[in-house]
Design a protein around this motif. Structure first.
Motif, PDB file in Angstrom:
ATOM      1  N   CYS A  82     -32.792   3.760 -50.191  1.00 47.16           N
ATOM      2  CA  CYS A  82     -32.042   3.542 -51.432  1.00 47.16           C
ATOM      3  C   CYS A  82     -30.564   3.745 -51.120  1.00 47.16           C
ATOM      4  CB  CYS A  82     -32.480   4.524 -52.505  1.00 47.16           C
ATOM      5  SG  CYS A  82     -34.218   4.386 -52.936  1.00 47.16           S
ATOM      6  N   GLU A  83     -29.787   2.750 -51.345  1.00 44.90           N
ATOM      7  CA  GLU A  83     -28.371   2.782 -50.960  1.00 44.90           C
ATOM      8  C   GLU A  83     -27.461   3.413 -52.005  1.00 44.90           C
ATOM      9  OE1 GLU A  83     -27.164   1.769 -47.994  1.00 44.90           O
ATOM     10  OE2 GLU A  83     -29.145   1.182 -47.265  1.00 44.90           O
ATOM     11  N   HIS A  84     -27.976   4.281 -52.854  1.00 41.99           N
ATOM     12  CA  HIS A  84     -27.143   4.850 -53.917  1.00 41.99           C
ATOM     13  C   HIS A  84     -26.977   6.365 -53.805  1.00 41.99           C
ATOM     14  CE1 HIS A  84     -31.232   4.979 -55.659  1.00 41.99           C
ATOM     15  NE2 HIS A  84     -30.822   6.105 -56.196  1.00 41.99           N
ATOM     16  N   ASP A  85     -26.462   6.819 -52.663  1.00 42.55           N
ATOM     17  CA  ASP A  85     -26.136   8.236 -52.543  1.00 42.55           C
ATOM     18  C   ASP A  85     -25.141   8.613 -53.642  1.00 42.55           C
ATOM     19  OD1 ASP A  85     -27.526   8.951 -50.071  1.00 42.55           O
ATOM     20  OD2 ASP A  85     -26.049   7.731 -49.029  1.00 42.55           O
ATOM     21  N   PRO A  86     -25.182   9.848 -54.122  1.00 43.01           N
ATOM     22  CA  PRO A  86     -24.178  10.284 -55.102  1.00 43.01           C
ATOM     23  C   PRO A  86     -22.771  10.153 -54.514  1.00 43.01           C
ATOM     24  CG  PRO A  86     -25.974  11.861 -54.976  1.00 43.01           C
ATOM     25  CD  PRO A  86     -26.171  10.888 -53.854  1.00 43.01           C
ATOM     26  N   PRO A  87     -21.762   9.921 -55.348  1.00 43.86           N
ATOM     27  CA  PRO A  87     -20.392   9.746 -54.850  1.00 43.86           C
ATOM     28  C   PRO A  87     -19.922  10.863 -53.918  1.00 43.86           C
ATOM     29  CG  PRO A  87     -20.489   9.141 -57.151  1.00 43.86           C
ATOM     30  CD  PRO A  87     -21.847   9.710 -56.799  1.00 43.86           C
ATOM     31  N   ALA A  88     -20.266  12.107 -54.198  1.00 45.55           N
ATOM     32  CA  ALA A  88     -19.824  13.213 -53.347  1.00 45.55           C
ATOM     33  C   ALA A  88     -20.374  13.098 -51.926  1.00 45.55           C
ATOM     34  CB  ALA A  88     -20.213  14.547 -53.959  1.00 45.55           C
ATOM     35  N   VAL A  89     -21.549  12.524 -51.766  1.00 44.22           N
ATOM     36  CA  VAL A  89     -22.124  12.310 -50.433  1.00 44.22           C
ATOM     37  C   VAL A  89     -21.475  11.087 -49.788  1.00 44.22           C
ATOM     38  CG1 VAL A  89     -24.241  11.782 -49.154  1.00 44.22           C
ATOM     39  CG2 VAL A  89     -24.292  13.460 -51.010  1.00 44.22           C
ATOM     40  N   LYS A  90     -21.321  10.027 -50.549  1.00 44.11           N
ATOM     41  CA  LYS A  90     -20.674   8.811 -50.027  1.00 44.11           C
ATOM     42  C   LYS A  90     -19.288   9.101 -49.489  1.00 44.11           C
ATOM     43  CE  LYS A  90     -22.847   5.379 -53.025  1.00 44.11           C
ATOM     44  NZ  LYS A  90     -22.607   4.414 -54.116  1.00 44.11           N
ATOM     45  N   GLU A  91     -18.567  10.006 -50.144  1.00 44.16           N
ATOM     46  CA  GLU A  91     -17.170  10.275 -49.803  1.00 44.16           C
ATOM     47  C   GLU A  91     -16.990  11.261 -48.654  1.00 44.16           C
ATOM     48  OE1 GLU A  91     -15.733  11.515 -53.618  1.00 44.16           O
ATOM     49  OE2 GLU A  91     -16.013   9.503 -54.470  1.00 44.16           O
ATOM     50  N   LEU A  92     -18.050  11.873 -48.172  1.00 42.55           N
ATOM     51  CA  LEU A  92     -17.934  12.800 -47.042  1.00 42.55           C
ATOM     52  C   LEU A  92     -17.471  12.057 -45.792  1.00 42.55           C
ATOM     53  CD1 LEU A  92     -21.211  14.894 -47.436  1.00 42.55           C
ATOM     54  CD2 LEU A  92     -18.864  15.750 -47.699  1.00 42.55           C
ATOM     55  N   GLN A  93     -16.712  12.748 -44.979  1.00 44.87           N
ATOM     56  CA  GLN A  93     -16.317  12.183 -43.698  1.00 44.87           C
ATOM     57  C   GLN A  93     -17.582  11.962 -42.850  1.00 44.87           C
ATOM     58  OE1 GLN A  93     -13.184  11.286 -42.595  1.00 44.87           O
ATOM     59  NE2 GLN A  93     -12.658  11.624 -44.732  1.00 44.87           N
ATOM     60  N   PRO A  94     -17.582  10.951 -41.968  1.00 44.42           N
ATOM     61  CA  PRO A  94     -18.746  10.738 -41.102  1.00 44.42           C
ATOM     62  C   PRO A  94     -19.065  12.008 -40.306  1.00 44.42           C
ATOM     63  CG  PRO A  94     -17.272   8.870 -40.966  1.00 44.42           C
ATOM     64  CD  PRO A  94     -16.555   9.927 -41.772  1.00 44.42           C
ATOM     65  N   MET A  95     -20.354  12.304 -40.232  1.00 46.74           N
ATOM     66  CA  MET A  95     -20.808  13.522 -39.560  1.00 46.74           C
ATOM     67  C   MET A  95     -21.199  13.281 -38.103  1.00 46.74           C
ATOM     68  SD  MET A  95     -20.567  15.877 -41.849  1.00 46.74           S
ATOM     69  CE  MET A  95     -20.444  16.063 -43.605  1.00 46.74           C
ATOM     70  N   GLY A  96     -21.090  12.057 -37.629  1.00 44.87           N
ATOM     71  CA  GLY A  96     -21.389  11.771 -36.239  1.00 44.87           C
ATOM     72  C   GLY A  96     -22.852  11.563 -35.918  1.00 44.87           C
ATOM     73  N   GLY A  97     -23.694  11.462 -36.922  1.00 48.50           N
ATOM     74  CA  GLY A  97     -25.124  11.232 -36.696  1.00 48.50           C
ATOM     75  C   GLY A  97     -25.436   9.765 -36.630  1.00 48.50           C
ATOM     76  N   GLN A  98     -26.719   9.425 -36.724  1.00 52.12           N
ATOM     77  CA  GLN A  98     -27.161   8.053 -36.598  1.00 52.12           C
ATOM     78  C   GLN A  98     -26.903   7.214 -37.836  1.00 52.12           C
ATOM     79  OE1 GLN A  98     -31.801   8.587 -37.612  1.00 52.12           O
ATOM     80  NE2 GLN A  98     -31.284   9.206 -35.568  1.00 52.12           N
ATOM     81  N   GLY A  99     -26.535   7.817 -38.953  1.00 54.28           N
ATOM     82  CA  GLY A  99     -26.336   7.078 -40.189  1.00 54.28           C
ATOM     83  C   GLY A  99     -25.031   6.329 -40.260  1.00 54.28           C
ATOM     84  N   GLN A 100     -24.059   6.645 -39.417  1.00 53.45           N
ATOM     85  CA  GLN A 100     -22.748   5.995 -39.484  1.00 53.45           C
ATOM     86  C   GLN A 100     -22.398   5.339 -38.176  1.00 53.45           C
ATOM     87  OE1 GLN A 100     -20.453   5.689 -42.069  1.00 53.45           O
ATOM     88  NE2 GLN A 100     -22.105   6.382 -43.340  1.00 53.45           N
ATOM     89  N   ASN A 126     -28.843  16.348 -55.249  1.00 53.09           N
ATOM     90  CA  ASN A 126     -30.223  15.907 -55.099  1.00 53.09           C
ATOM     91  C   ASN A 126     -30.743  15.329 -56.420  1.00 53.09           C
ATOM     92  OD1 ASN A 126     -32.611  16.148 -53.116  1.00 53.09           O
ATOM     93  ND2 ASN A 126     -33.458  16.957 -55.006  1.00 53.09           N
ATOM     94  N   ALA A 127     -30.466  16.035 -57.517  1.00 59.58           N
ATOM     95  CA  ALA A 127     -30.895  15.557 -58.839  1.00 59.58           C
ATOM     96  C   ALA A 127     -30.187  14.249 -59.195  1.00 59.58           C
ATOM     97  CB  ALA A 127     -30.615  16.622 -59.891  1.00 59.58           C
ATOM     98  N   ALA A 128     -28.905  14.133 -58.850  1.00 61.83           N
ATOM     99  CA  ALA A 128     -28.133  12.921 -59.161  1.00 61.83           C
ATOM    100  C   ALA A 128     -28.708  11.698 -58.457  1.00 61.83           C
ATOM    101  CB  ALA A 128     -26.668  13.121 -58.777  1.00 61.83           C
ATOM    102  N   PHE A 129     -29.211  11.884 -57.246  1.00 58.58           N
ATOM    103  CA  PHE A 129     -29.809  10.763 -56.504  1.00 58.58           C
ATOM    104  C   PHE A 129     -30.970  10.156 -57.283  1.00 58.58           C
ATOM    105  CE2 PHE A 129     -32.932   9.108 -53.450  1.00 58.58           C
ATOM    106  CZ  PHE A 129     -32.153   8.192 -52.755  1.00 58.58           C
ATOM    107  N   PHE A 130     -31.718  10.999 -58.004  1.00 59.12           N
ATOM    108  CA  PHE A 130     -32.902  10.530 -58.723  1.00 59.12           C
ATOM    109  C   PHE A 130     -32.629  10.113 -60.168  1.00 59.12           C
ATOM    110  CE2 PHE A 130     -34.599  12.958 -55.172  1.00 59.12           C
ATOM    111  CZ  PHE A 130     -35.440  12.002 -54.632  1.00 59.12           C
ATOM    112  N   GLU A 131     -31.385  10.225 -60.634  1.00 61.10           N
ATOM    113  CA  GLU A 131     -31.072   9.793 -61.996  1.00 61.10           C
ATOM    114  C   GLU A 131     -31.390   8.313 -62.194  1.00 61.10           C
ATOM    115  OE1 GLU A 131     -27.031  10.955 -62.804  1.00 61.10           O
ATOM    116  OE2 GLU A 131     -27.602  13.066 -63.020  1.00 61.10           O
ATOM    117  N   ARG A 132     -31.019   7.491 -61.239  1.00 57.75           N
ATOM    118  CA  ARG A 132     -31.292   6.058 -61.338  1.00 57.75           C
ATOM    119  C   ARG A 132     -32.705   5.731 -60.865  1.00 57.75           C
ATOM    120  NH1 ARG A 132     -28.062   1.689 -57.844  1.00 57.75           N
ATOM    121  NH2 ARG A 132     -26.440   3.234 -58.124  1.00 57.75           N
ATOM    122  N   LEU A 133     -33.156   6.384 -59.812  1.00 61.68           N
ATOM    123  CA  LEU A 133     -34.443   6.078 -59.193  1.00 61.68           C
ATOM    124  C   LEU A 133     -35.631   6.612 -59.991  1.00 61.68           C
ATOM    125  CD1 LEU A 133     -35.749   4.805 -56.677  1.00 61.68           C
ATOM    126  CD2 LEU A 133     -35.479   7.024 -55.538  1.00 61.68           C
ATOM    127  N   GLY A 134     -35.449   7.753 -60.630  1.00 62.73           N
ATOM    128  CA  GLY A 134     -36.549   8.362 -61.376  1.00 62.73           C
ATOM    129  C   GLY A 134     -37.564   9.011 -60.452  1.00 62.73           C
TER     130      GLY A 134
END
Length: 109
Positions: A91-109, A72-80
């Protein structure tokens, strides 16, 4: 201390919490939502409306999702602290650990 959004939100992004937040501190990433800790007033309005129980007070975050405080804190490092999510949009800059998660089957993927 603040509230933290954890893994159950990934690819779901229900956004009921955004509607309840009186200070507009819940920001939308590509795959999940994030709470800006400096803007959060710890009112707790977001927690009970989350349909997947992804929002926790930082001290109550289950051990399996303890890393989400840092993500959560990493997401705001760039955004402030822009002073409100509505004026920022997605904002399309999720932290790498979130980006790398397998799709969870929700509406985001």
């Amino acid at each position: 201390m603040t509230y933290v959004i954890a893994e159950p939100c990934v690819d779901l992004k229900d956004k009921a919490c955004i509607e309840e937040c009186p200070v507009d501190c819940i920001y939308e990433g590509a795959r999940m939502l994030y709470i800006q800790p400096d803007e959060c007033v710890d009112c707790g309005a977001c927690e009970p409306v989350c349909p997947v129980e992804a929002i926790y007070y930082e001290d109550d975050l289950p051990d399996q999702w303890s890393g989400y405080t840092q993500l959560n804190a990493a997401f705001f490092e760039r955004l402030g602290s822009p002073g409100g999510a509505a004026k920022v949009g997605v904002c399309e800059h999720d932290p790498p650990a979130v980006k790398e998660l397998q799709p969870m089957g929700g509406q985001g993927q």
